[in-house]
Motif scaffolding. Structure first.
Motif, PDB file in Angstrom:
ATOM      1  N   GLN A  24       0.473  -1.139  -0.081  1.00  0.00           N
ATOM      2  CA  GLN A  24       0.216   0.007   0.216  1.00  0.00           C
ATOM      3  C   GLN A  24       1.264   1.318  -0.138  1.00  0.00           C
ATOM      4  O   GLN A  24       0.735   2.308  -0.380  1.00  0.00           O
ATOM      5  CB  GLN A  24      -0.703   0.115   1.224  1.00  0.00           C
ATOM      6  CG  GLN A  24      -1.973   1.419   0.953  1.00  0.00           C
ATOM      7  CD  GLN A  24      -2.504   0.974  -0.324  1.00  0.00           C
ATOM      8  OE1 GLN A  24      -3.301   0.286  -0.130  1.00  0.00           O
ATOM      9  NE2 GLN A  24      -3.318   2.406  -0.807  1.00  0.00           N
ATOM     10  N   ARG A  25       1.941   1.142   1.181  1.00  0.00           N
ATOM     11  CA  ARG A  25       2.544   2.025   0.874  1.00  0.00           C
ATOM     12  C   ARG A  25       3.915   2.192   0.192  1.00  0.00           C
ATOM     13  O   ARG A  25       4.429   0.944   0.291  1.00  0.00           O
ATOM     14  CB  ARG A  25       3.387   2.592   2.124  1.00  0.00           C
ATOM     15  CG  ARG A  25       2.269   2.842   3.341  1.00  0.00           C
ATOM     16  CD  ARG A  25       2.822   2.811   4.806  1.00  0.00           C
ATOM     17  NE  ARG A  25       3.534   2.154   4.836  1.00  0.00           N
ATOM     18  CZ  ARG A  25       4.200   1.984   5.960  1.00  0.00           C
ATOM     19  NH1 ARG A  25       4.738   3.527   5.835  1.00  0.00           N
ATOM     20  NH2 ARG A  25       5.104   1.317   6.489  1.00  0.00           N
ATOM     21  N   LEU A  53       3.489  10.072  -6.818  1.00  0.00           N
ATOM     22  CA  LEU A  53       3.702  12.049  -7.243  1.00  0.00           C
ATOM     23  C   LEU A  53       2.834  12.129  -8.171  1.00  0.00           C
ATOM     24  O   LEU A  53       1.917  13.570  -8.353  1.00  0.00           O
ATOM     25  CB  LEU A  53       4.455  11.831  -7.342  1.00  0.00           C
ATOM     26  CG  LEU A  53       6.046  11.994  -6.325  1.00  0.00           C
ATOM     27  CD1 LEU A  53       6.574  10.159  -6.459  1.00  0.00           C
ATOM     28  CD2 LEU A  53       7.224  12.484  -6.829  1.00  0.00           C
ATOM     29  N   ASP A  54       2.475  11.671  -9.037  1.00  0.00           N
ATOM     30  CA  ASP A  54       1.264  11.742 -10.152  1.00  0.00           C
ATOM     31  C   ASP A  54      -0.339  12.190  -9.602  1.00  0.00           C
ATOM     32  O   ASP A  54      -1.027  13.580 -10.245  1.00  0.00           O
ATOM     33  CB  ASP A  54       1.443  10.394 -11.252  1.00  0.00           C
ATOM     34  CG  ASP A  54       0.764  10.636 -12.321  1.00  0.00           C
ATOM     35  OD1 ASP A  54       1.002  11.909 -13.359  1.00  0.00           O
ATOM     36  OD2 ASP A  54      -0.768  10.572 -12.520  1.00  0.00           O
ATOM     37  N   ARG A  55      -0.377  11.230  -8.579  1.00  0.00           N
ATOM     38  CA  ARG A  55      -1.895  11.931  -7.810  1.00  0.00           C
ATOM     39  C   ARG A  55      -1.716  12.822  -7.120  1.00  0.00           C
ATOM     40  O   ARG A  55      -2.976  13.896  -7.523  1.00  0.00           O
ATOM     41  CB  ARG A  55      -2.348   9.952  -6.844  1.00  0.00           C
ATOM     42  CG  ARG A  55      -2.115   8.953  -7.779  1.00  0.00           C
ATOM     43  CD  ARG A  55      -2.407   8.199  -7.001  1.00  0.00           C
ATOM     44  NE  ARG A  55      -3.184   8.183  -5.488  1.00  0.00           N
ATOM     45  CZ  ARG A  55      -3.359   7.290  -4.483  1.00  0.00           C
ATOM     46  NH1 ARG A  55      -2.424   6.708  -4.035  1.00  0.00           N
ATOM     47  NH2 ARG A  55      -3.916   6.838  -3.742  1.00  0.00           N
ATOM     48  N   ALA A  56      -0.245  12.626  -6.180  1.00  0.00           N
ATOM     49  CA  ALA A  56      -0.187  14.038  -5.147  1.00  0.00           C
ATOM     50  C   ALA A  56      -0.355  15.864  -6.780  1.00  0.00           C
ATOM     51  O   ALA A  56      -0.824  16.357  -6.244  1.00  0.00           O
ATOM     52  CB  ALA A  56       0.755  14.082  -4.955  1.00  0.00           C
ATOM     53  N   GLN A 103       9.007  11.465   0.556  1.00  0.00           N
ATOM     54  CA  GLN A 103       9.145  10.219   0.962  1.00  0.00           C
ATOM     55  C   GLN A 103       9.511   8.861   0.542  1.00  0.00           C
ATOM     56  O   GLN A 103      10.359   7.987   0.351  1.00  0.00           O
ATOM     57  CB  GLN A 103       7.216   9.339   1.031  1.00  0.00           C
ATOM     58  CG  GLN A 103       7.265   8.518   1.764  1.00  0.00           C
ATOM     59  CD  GLN A 103       5.805   8.089   1.070  1.00  0.00           C
ATOM     60  OE1 GLN A 103       4.204   9.082   0.594  1.00  0.00           O
ATOM     61  NE2 GLN A 103       4.955   6.951   1.767  1.00  0.00           N
ATOM     62  N   LEU A 104       9.133   9.093  -1.474  1.00  0.00           N
ATOM     63  CA  LEU A 104      10.183   8.168  -1.865  1.00  0.00           C
ATOM     64  C   LEU A 104      11.756   8.322  -2.021  1.00  0.00           C
ATOM     65  O   LEU A 104      12.331   7.694  -2.125  1.00  0.00           O
ATOM     66  CB  LEU A 104       9.524   9.191  -3.924  1.00  0.00           C
ATOM     67  CG  LEU A 104      10.567   8.661  -4.929  1.00  0.00           C
ATOM     68  CD1 LEU A 104      10.303   6.872  -4.750  1.00  0.00           C
ATOM     69  CD2 LEU A 104      10.479   8.757  -6.501  1.00  0.00           C
ATOM     70  N   ASP A 105      12.124   9.717  -1.761  1.00  0.00           N
ATOM     71  CA  ASP A 105      13.893   9.678  -1.575  1.00  0.00           C
ATOM     72  C   ASP A 105      14.092   8.915  -0.611  1.00  0.00           C
ATOM     73  O   ASP A 105      15.351   7.907  -0.656  1.00  0.00           O
ATOM     74  CB  ASP A 105      14.006  11.324  -1.425  1.00  0.00           C
ATOM     75  CG  ASP A 105      15.827  11.252  -1.960  1.00  0.00           C
ATOM     76  OD1 ASP A 105      15.476  11.377  -3.312  1.00  0.00           O
ATOM     77  OD2 ASP A 105      16.122  11.629  -0.413  1.00  0.00           O
TER      78      ASP A 105
END
Length: 421
Positions: free
Chosen positions: A195-196, A223-226, A243-245
């Motif tokens: 999920q995350r 990121l795309d959704r945000a 968060q991704l980084d």
């Protein structure tokens, strides 16, 4: 007149074949054979001068396992502008490459997982014309498509992982575990849902440390959704980037030394405010010969009434919107090589006239879903910000010639590739 392309996404198409060949080399299989299989003609494929007999580049490293991390919407310009919030990503060896046209998720992800450009795989935009169902979206409208393998015409490359001696695994959100697009682009891979963002990287880390060589695809769509909801310049998007980084940094720290990692994207993002929305039906004289409007707000596809002169319609739109948009006919776009070789079954999926935003605007019609009018972050068009994406190398690929190998394989293997800049 549409802009002249320098790259039509061929390097994006070459990433997974290059990864397969690197795993084959690392596990003692023949990388040339894997590349030949990866670019063997799909059913009904059109030939465009690719060279199936070309050998694997000498710069191609050998790997035990390979992972491509796809950060949906993380354009090169977006990453560069927020580099201070993405220190791990920004520290990696990187190249700017270009995604496909149109610069939209369905077209780009299909190119990435099949090694074919949109004119061949067929998902040549966001909302395109189906011969029986009319306008359908390539992300979600699969329920009425009776022959999905004829709609998405190219075979995903994951089944070839076994030939290289590796286990094919796709990591994504549980919501994406099934469905038409998942089947179309991830067929042949075992799906592991997390999920995350952190969950997906943790699952990938666990499997990569296991006994099997792995050929993996890890998808991050947050990121795309945000960006669509808040814009890529928003605090929400920035938190997702951080968060991704952080998740990537932890993943790389625990990575076995024989695993190569590529981080890339499907497209970049531009923000378009409500005052920059243009209602196309406010000029009814421009639509009197238009039967349907497809595409998406940054790239509209005009489907004309039978017998209509496409060049006349394009000229009218050019006169009205030429300062804010590139306008061209489908035939001109195909002839320029934007979509790679275009199969006769695929060409009618595009409208006869294309209107691509060149300024920070978006084109709407009154019949659009009201939710789409709330979108801030947009993509789909031909601008540098939308088409420029990163090719980042990590793990066992850092410091290697993998990026050069990708460029070489794109140039010599991908059907319809344009010369890379």
């Amino acid at each position: 007149m549409l802009p002249t392309p320098t790259d039509n996404g061929a390097r994006l198409a070459a990433i997974l074949p290059s990864g397969l060949a690197a795993v084959a080399r690392g596990l003692g299989s023949d990388p040339d054979e894997l590349l030949d299989l990866a670019f063997a003609s799909s059913a009904g494929a059109v030939s465009a001068g690719a060279a199936p007999s070309a050998g694997a580049p000498a710069a191609l490293p050998g790997l035990r396992s390979f992972v491509v991390v796809v950060a949906d919407g993380l354009g090169q310009a977006n990453l560069k502008a927020r580099a201070g919030h993405a220190r791990t990503l920004s520290s990696l060896p990187q190249k700017r490459i270009e995604t496909v046209a149109p610069s939209t998720t369905g077209a780009a992800l299909t190119t990435l997982t099949t090694g074919r450009l949109p004119g061949e795989h067929g998902l040549i935009g966001y909302r395109i014309m189906h011969p029986e169902l009319g306008l359908v979206t390539t992300l979600k409208d699969w329920g009425g498509i009776r022959r999905p393998r004829e709609w998405q015409r190219a075979e995903p490359l994951f089944a070839l992982a076994e030939r290289a001696g590796a286990r094919a695994v796709a990591f994504g959100r549980p919501a994406h575990a099934s469905g038409g697009l998942t089947e179309a682009i991830l067929r042949g891979a075992e799906y592991v849902g997390g999920q995350r963002i952190e969950d997906r990287f943790a699952d990938a880390s666990r499997i990569l440390r296991g006994p099997d060589p792995v050929f993996a695809y890890l998808y991050v769509d947050e990121l795309d959704r945000a960006a669509h909801e808040h814009g890529w310049e928003s605090e929400t998007w920035l938190r997702r980037l951080e968060q991704l980084d952080a998740a990537l940094e932890g993943f790389l720290r625990g990575l076995p030394g024989d695993v190569g990692v590529v981080v890339t994207a499907d497209h970049g993002i531009v923000d378009v405010g409500a005052t920059q929305q243009i209602m196309m039906d406010a000029r009814p004289e421009l639509l009197d010969r238009v039967a349907e409007i497809g595409g998406e707000p940054r790239l509209r596809s005009l489907y004309l009434r039978p017998g209509t002169d496409a060049r006349a319609v394009a000229a009218a739109w050019e006169e009205a919107e030429g300062a804010r948009a590139w306008v061209g006919t489908r035939e001109d776009a195909i002839a320029s090589g934007w979509f790679g070789p275009v199969h006769p079954e695929v060409a009618p999926r595009l409208g006869e006239v294309l209107v691509a935003a060149r300024r920070q605007v978006a084109y709407y019609v009154g019949s659009d879903d009201p939710k789409s009018l709330d979108m801030v972050g947009q993509h789909g068009g031909f601008t540098s910000e939308e088409r420029g994406i990163p090719l980042l190398l990590a793990g066992a690929l850092a410091g290697t010639g993998f990026a050069s190998a990708v460029a070489s394989i794109a140039r010599t293997r991908v059907p319809g590739a344009l010369p890379a800049p």
